[in-house]
Design a protein around this motif. Structure first.
Motif, PDB file in Angstrom:
ATOM      1  N   ILE A 217       0.829  -1.212   0.000  1.00  0.00           N
ATOM      2  CA  ILE A 217       0.000   0.000   0.000  1.00  0.00           C
ATOM      3  C   ILE A 217       0.863   1.262   0.000  1.00  0.00           C
ATOM      4  O   ILE A 217       1.812   1.364   0.763  1.00  0.00           O
ATOM      5  N   ASN A 218       0.537   2.212  -0.849  1.00  0.00           N
ATOM      6  CA  ASN A 218       1.185   3.525  -0.811  1.00  0.00           C
ATOM      7  C   ASN A 218       0.387   4.513   0.023  1.00  0.00           C
ATOM      8  O   ASN A 218       0.942   5.412   0.647  1.00  0.00           O
ATOM      9  N   HIS A 219      -0.957   4.385  -0.006  1.00  0.00           N
ATOM     10  CA  HIS A 219      -1.824   5.291   0.754  1.00  0.00           C
ATOM     11  C   HIS A 219      -2.801   4.462   1.575  1.00  0.00           C
ATOM     12  O   HIS A 219      -3.669   3.802   1.015  1.00  0.00           O
ATOM     13  N   ARG A 220      -2.633   4.507   2.898  1.00  0.00           N
ATOM     14  CA  ARG A 220      -3.543   3.772   3.789  1.00  0.00           C
ATOM     15  C   ARG A 220      -4.767   4.649   4.044  1.00  0.00           C
ATOM     16  O   ARG A 220      -4.646   5.737   4.599  1.00  0.00           O
ATOM     17  N   ILE A 221      -5.949   4.186   3.626  1.00  0.00           N
ATOM     18  CA  ILE A 221      -7.154   5.008   3.782  1.00  0.00           C
ATOM     19  C   ILE A 221      -8.213   4.281   4.619  1.00  0.00           C
ATOM     20  O   ILE A 221      -8.314   3.063   4.597  1.00  0.00           O
ATOM     21  N   THR A 222      -8.993   5.081   5.339  1.00  0.00           N
ATOM     22  CA  THR A 222     -10.040   4.564   6.223  1.00  0.00           C
ATOM     23  C   THR A 222     -11.301   5.404   6.045  1.00  0.00           C
ATOM     24  O   THR A 222     -11.221   6.630   5.967  1.00  0.00           O
ATOM     25  N   ILE A 223     -12.441   4.737   5.978  1.00  0.00           N
ATOM     26  CA  ILE A 223     -13.727   5.440   5.924  1.00  0.00           C
ATOM     27  C   ILE A 223     -14.060   5.860   7.354  1.00  0.00           C
ATOM     28  O   ILE A 223     -14.190   4.998   8.226  1.00  0.00           O
ATOM     29  N   PRO A 224     -14.162   7.162   7.629  1.00  0.00           N
ATOM     30  CA  PRO A 224     -14.383   7.578   9.014  1.00  0.00           C
ATOM     31  C   PRO A 224     -15.746   7.120   9.535  1.00  0.00           C
ATOM     32  O   PRO A 224     -16.725   7.065   8.790  1.00  0.00           O
ATOM     33  N   LYS A 225     -15.767   6.809  10.804  1.00  0.00           N
ATOM     34  CA  LYS A 225     -16.976   6.245  11.428  1.00  0.00           C
ATOM     35  C   LYS A 225     -17.543   7.241  12.432  1.00  0.00           C
ATOM     36  O   LYS A 225     -16.815   7.806  13.236  1.00  0.00           O
ATOM     37  N   ASN A 226     -18.860   7.483  12.384  1.00  0.00           N
ATOM     38  CA  ASN A 226     -19.520   8.344  13.359  1.00  0.00           C
ATOM     39  C   ASN A 226     -20.248   7.538  14.417  1.00  0.00           C
ATOM     40  O   ASN A 226     -20.621   8.057  15.460  1.00  0.00           O
ATOM     41  N   GLY A 227     -20.520   6.274  14.101  1.00  0.00           N
ATOM     42  CA  GLY A 227     -21.340   5.454  14.988  1.00  0.00           C
ATOM     43  C   GLY A 227     -20.560   4.329  15.618  1.00  0.00           C
ATOM     44  O   GLY A 227     -19.400   4.495  15.986  1.00  0.00           O
ATOM     45  N   ALA A 228     -21.194   3.147  15.700  1.00  0.00           N
ATOM     46  CA  ALA A 228     -20.620   2.076  16.505  1.00  0.00           C
ATOM     47  C   ALA A 228     -20.411   0.755  15.765  1.00  0.00           C
ATOM     48  O   ALA A 228     -19.835  -0.170  16.328  1.00  0.00           O
ATOM     49  N   ALA A 229     -20.860   0.628  14.504  1.00  0.00           N
ATOM     50  CA  ALA A 229     -20.694  -0.651  13.807  1.00  0.00           C
ATOM     51  C   ALA A 229     -19.217  -1.011  13.756  1.00  0.00           C
ATOM     52  O   ALA A 229     -18.362  -0.139  13.617  1.00  0.00           O
ATOM     53  N   GLU A 230     -18.935  -2.320  13.882  1.00  0.00           N
ATOM     54  CA  GLU A 230     -17.540  -2.739  13.929  1.00  0.00           C
ATOM     55  C   GLU A 230     -16.862  -2.589  12.581  1.00  0.00           C
ATOM     56  O   GLU A 230     -15.669  -2.296  12.493  1.00  0.00           O
ATOM     57  N   SER A 231     -17.611  -2.802  11.527  1.00  0.00           N
ATOM     58  CA  SER A 231     -17.014  -2.772  10.189  1.00  0.00           C
ATOM     59  C   SER A 231     -18.108  -2.514   9.176  1.00  0.00           C
ATOM     60  O   SER A 231     -19.292  -2.482   9.506  1.00  0.00           O
ATOM     61  N   LEU A 232     -17.690  -2.288   7.929  1.00  0.00           N
ATOM     62  CA  LEU A 232     -18.638  -2.180   6.830  1.00  0.00           C
ATOM     63  C   LEU A 232     -18.472  -3.408   5.944  1.00  0.00           C
ATOM     64  O   LEU A 232     -17.371  -3.962   5.826  1.00  0.00           O
ATOM     65  N   ASN A 233     -19.534  -3.831   5.308  1.00  0.00           N
ATOM     66  CA  ASN A 233     -19.492  -4.864   4.286  1.00  0.00           C
ATOM     67  C   ASN A 233     -18.446  -4.484   3.227  1.00  0.00           C
ATOM     68  O   ASN A 233     -18.299  -3.316   2.871  1.00  0.00           O
ATOM     69  N   ALA A 234     -17.704  -5.481   2.703  1.00  0.00           N
ATOM     70  CA  ALA A 234     -16.609  -5.208   1.762  1.00  0.00           C
ATOM     71  C   ALA A 234     -17.101  -4.489   0.502  1.00  0.00           C
ATOM     72  O   ALA A 234     -16.421  -3.590  -0.025  1.00  0.00           O
ATOM     73  N   ALA A 235     -18.285  -4.864   0.012  1.00  0.00           N
ATOM     74  CA  ALA A 235     -18.807  -4.221  -1.197  1.00  0.00           C
ATOM     75  C   ALA A 235     -19.189  -2.765  -0.900  1.00  0.00           C
ATOM     76  O   ALA A 235     -18.946  -1.868  -1.714  1.00  0.00           O
ATOM     77  N   VAL A 236     -19.754  -2.537   0.279  1.00  0.00           N
ATOM     78  CA  VAL A 236     -20.138  -1.181   0.677  1.00  0.00           C
ATOM     79  C   VAL A 236     -18.894  -0.288   0.803  1.00  0.00           C
ATOM     80  O   VAL A 236     -18.869   0.844   0.331  1.00  0.00           O
ATOM     81  N   ALA A 237     -17.835  -0.823   1.422  1.00  0.00           N
ATOM     82  CA  ALA A 237     -16.590  -0.058   1.551  1.00  0.00           C
ATOM     83  C   ALA A 237     -16.023   0.273   0.172  1.00  0.00           C
ATOM     84  O   ALA A 237     -15.606   1.410  -0.093  1.00  0.00           O
ATOM     85  N   THR A 238     -16.041  -0.702  -0.722  1.00  0.00           N
ATOM     86  CA  THR A 238     -15.560  -0.488  -2.092  1.00  0.00           C
ATOM     87  C   THR A 238     -16.348   0.645  -2.751  1.00  0.00           C
ATOM     88  O   THR A 238     -15.769   1.537  -3.385  1.00  0.00           O
ATOM     89  N   ALA A 239     -17.665   0.614  -2.583  1.00  0.00           N
ATOM     90  CA  ALA A 239     -18.529   1.622  -3.201  1.00  0.00           C
ATOM     91  C   ALA A 239     -18.193   3.024  -2.696  1.00  0.00           C
ATOM     92  O   ALA A 239     -18.091   3.977  -3.489  1.00  0.00           O
ATOM     93  N   ILE A 240     -18.014   3.160  -1.398  1.00  0.00           N
ATOM     94  CA  ILE A 240     -17.755   4.484  -0.814  1.00  0.00           C
ATOM     95  C   ILE A 240     -16.404   5.018  -1.293  1.00  0.00           C
ATOM     96  O   ILE A 240     -16.262   6.198  -1.628  1.00  0.00           O
ATOM     97  N   ILE A 241     -15.410   4.138  -1.384  1.00  0.00           N
ATOM     98  CA  ILE A 241     -14.079   4.575  -1.839  1.00  0.00           C
ATOM     99  C   ILE A 241     -14.115   4.939  -3.328  1.00  0.00           C
ATOM    100  O   ILE A 241     -13.587   5.985  -3.730  1.00  0.00           O
ATOM    101  N   CYS A 242     -14.768   4.112  -4.134  1.00  0.00           N
ATOM    102  CA  CYS A 242     -14.875   4.428  -5.568  1.00  0.00           C
ATOM    103  C   CYS A 242     -15.597   5.761  -5.762  1.00  0.00           C
ATOM    104  O   CYS A 242     -15.193   6.580  -6.593  1.00  0.00           O
ATOM    105  N   ALA A 243     -16.683   5.972  -5.010  1.00  0.00           N
ATOM    106  CA  ALA A 243     -17.437   7.225  -5.120  1.00  0.00           C
ATOM    107  C   ALA A 243     -16.549   8.412  -4.771  1.00  0.00           C
ATOM    108  O   ALA A 243     -16.590   9.458  -5.442  1.00  0.00           O
ATOM    109  N   SER A 244     -15.715   8.274  -3.739  1.00  0.00           N
ATOM    110  CA  SER A 244     -14.827   9.374  -3.346  1.00  0.00           C
ATOM    111  C   SER A 244     -13.834   9.691  -4.455  1.00  0.00           C
ATOM    112  O   SER A 244     -13.505  10.850  -4.694  1.00  0.00           O
ATOM    113  N   PHE A 245     -13.351   8.671  -5.144  1.00  0.00           N
ATOM    114  CA  PHE A 245     -12.425   8.914  -6.262  1.00  0.00           C
ATOM    115  C   PHE A 245     -13.099   9.637  -7.417  1.00  0.00           C
ATOM    116  O   PHE A 245     -12.496  10.451  -8.093  1.00  0.00           O
TER     117      PHE A 245
END
Lengths: 247, 247
Positions: A217-245
């Motif tokens: 990895i060259n850039h370690r990125i994390t989707i910031p969390k406001n609540g309490a869920a332990e993690s996001l579904n892998a497809a959901v995380a992919t979607a949020i990162i792609c949308a940000s790009f």
């Protein structure tokens, strides 16, 4: 009418090892089959179709009649992987795909050990939505020719080139494109400078990325969390990162 | 050891009508049950636990022993909705929830006819990640006490209040919070000014939002597409919109 031997042969294609031995896979349902026929990216080996489908698709049937077998609902049920089989089932040849990134790549996805077929299909659909044409999958990922992946991708498997192989080899072969990896405790995705070309690296649903992959990895990125869920579904995380790009 | 009558009774709870008649639902597996016991938001009606689970959780067992039945793997299989039942199954009481938005709401979700249990569970998990505490579901949505929803939410159903009812009534009862609706052909999400408090309105997986619901929208928003996929999965769309609000 199809023979018992043929039913057995087709059912074997629902298993990964038989698919890859025969270089064949199955796509089901009128919508996906219509897209396959229209796009002509995959060679049609055979169609198994109900009378209803043939009646609705006479011009297609006339073109492919030598490759089409008319079957009844009970027979379709015997060869389908779906709970509710839908009119038509296509046996398709797997394509030979180049194992390199196309030169004009702006974003590619690299997936490590994504195991849920629904997640994999959804990720292919997300890639297709955001105009991402290439996905590299580790050998531990679910087979992309798994019928549940094909169904969940909603036809997007036709437009996105998905490769299976050693991710290490893939990263060794290309060293110029920066790798953005989804990790815990990385930089805030929403505050990061996201530049293309880029490779977005996503890890396993439960375990995240292996150490070997984290090293790439060259850039370690994390989707910031406001609540309490332990993690996001892998497809959901992919979607949020792609949308940000893409934003 | 449990009786045949009890097995039948518990299996009935896998159906919506029996759950809502008895005001009971089922959560399964050591991880979710541990969270339920810790949070104490739901009254425990009964626990069905394997010897393995009891041995690993002696202090919990000592507290709840009068509500716990020791059962074998075969019995657990008979009452579980999972393919691979996991050590413990809890029967829980449904809470009585107020049908109004809490005053301090910054974002709430309104869902119309989300029918896939996996999508619903994933949406609850997304809400929990982004600190969204309230979801209103139309009557056409899948029951949130469906065991597949509970499993897919990964424990997030404990932290997000999910209401079922007529969405029209919900919108009539609150008219001050702007409604952002996910539609085709709306304003570019990435270029929109997104302000809280807000209600994010998401439609059915295949059909999108009904006309009646479209009339309630103050801001029509669309996730811009660079590629060719026809649509995005409802949970994926929810995730991208929530992420845009939080960024």
């Amino acid at each position: 009418m199809i023979s018992k031997a043929k039913i057995k042969y087709l059912n074997a294609l629902h298993q990964k090892k038989h698919r890859h031995k025969e270089y064949l896979f199955i796509a089901e349902g009128p919508k996906i089959v219509a897209e396959v026929l229209q796009q002509q990216k995959f060679q049609i080996k055979h169609l198994y179709a109900s009378k209803l489908w043939i009646d609705k698709n006479t011009s297609i049937y006339n073109k492919y009649y030598s490759l089409t077998t008319l079957i009844g609902a009970n027979e379709l049920k015997k060869i389908s992987s779906l709970k509710n089989p839908k009119e038509v089932l296509a046996v398709l040849e797997m394509p030979n795909k180049p194992q390199n990134l196309p030169e004009e790549t702006d974003i590619a996805l690299a997936l490590e050990n994504i195991q849920d077929p629904g997640n994999m299909g959804t990720i292919i659909r997300i890639a297709d939505w955001f105009g991402i044409k290439t996905i590299f999958c580790s050998e531990g990922c679910v087979d992309i020719y798994n019928s549940k992946v094909i169904q969940a991708s909603m036809g997007s498997f036709l437009r996105v080139a998905v490769h299976h192989g050693q991710l290490v080899d893939f990263f060794d072969a290309q060293k110029t494109i920066p790798v953005y990896g989804a990790v815990l405790g990385g930089d805030n995705l929403f505050k990061s400078t996201l530049k293309t070309p880029a490779i977005i690296l996503i890890g396993n649903e439960g375990k995240g990325l292996s150490e070997a992959m984290q090293e790439r990895i060259n850039h370690r990125i994390t989707i910031p969390k406001n609540g309490a869920a332990e993690s996001l579904n892998a497809a959901v995380a992919t979607a949020i990162i792609c949308a940000s790009f893409r934003q």
